[in-house]
Design a protein around this motif. Sequence first.
Motif: not given
Length: 313
Positions: A138-139, A142, A146, A172, A235, A237, A283, A307
């Motif tokens: 997932e990361r 992401e 980005k 975002k 998330d 981060s 998101r 996301l």
Amino acid sequence: MNPQSQEFVELPRKRCCGRGTQLVLLGLVTVVLWAGLLTLLLLWHWDTLQNLKQLEETTARNVSQVSKDSERHQSDQMAQKSQAAQILQTVEELRAEQKRMKSQDSELSWNLDGLHEYLSNLKSQSLNERRRASDSLERLQEEVAKLWIELRVSNGSLCNTCPEKWVNFQQKCYYFGEGIKRWLHAQYACSDIEGRLVSIHSPEEQDFLTKHANRRGSWIGLHDVDAEGEFIWMDGSAVDYSNWHPGEPNNHGQGEDCVMMQGSGQWNDAFCRSELGAWVCERLATCGPPATSASAGPPGGPPAHPLHVPPAP
Ligand code: MMA
Ligand code: CA
């Protein structure tokens, strides 16, 4: 009286023999009588002897039969005894076997318990690994999303497109949810609209949120549910910026593991089951076509909702 019978009586007896002869005859008669008697005695004796012999024979036969019977009986008895001893031994062996099997059984059930424990450990380990892998994925997704946005921006694209009811700031989109919810249900509300509880990384972003957020406080995506005092963003981060209210986080009362943004914009750790009236989702924004005619990367672009990662099975 009859004269004839008178005559007969009166007939003079004629003497047969002399006195010596009579004696000899008497002796002979006596001898004959004795001989007969002796013969009879001898016969009787012989008969008795015969009977005795027969009786002796019968007795001997019976005795031998009885002794044979008794021998047979003795040998039967011995066989029975040895059989009984054998049965006893077998019973003992069976008992020993039963004991051994019982101990084996308990050992097996002990082993089984161990295996069960090992298996459940393995299961939870693999589950944890799966969860970690899915988090990393997932990361990474992401990060890719980005980077993609940055590439598009550097190529002159505008990455500020948000769905209806979402507010754009930088790259975002934010959704300001309203309604009474616990932290977990706020999290569900965000994932229902393909977002997640907001993470805040700069004073500019904080200012934007403070301006738009509910005055009575909103849930945000920061928590220390897993380890007390170690706050992480939903998330994954980095926690590279903070805006705690002075004295916070204080893990007040029964334990406060979920973070809310007060009306002032400052953060406070709160009880996760508290019911707040608002929450903020985020998101990534999507990019429009590049400002110039120069192509920016392959057509199609990043996933429509970067996301949104399908949950691990
Ligand atoms: C409340 C609650 C806490 C907070 C304190 C600050 C009484 O508890 O909001 O999370 O830390 O107030 O006084
Ligand atoms: Ca607090």
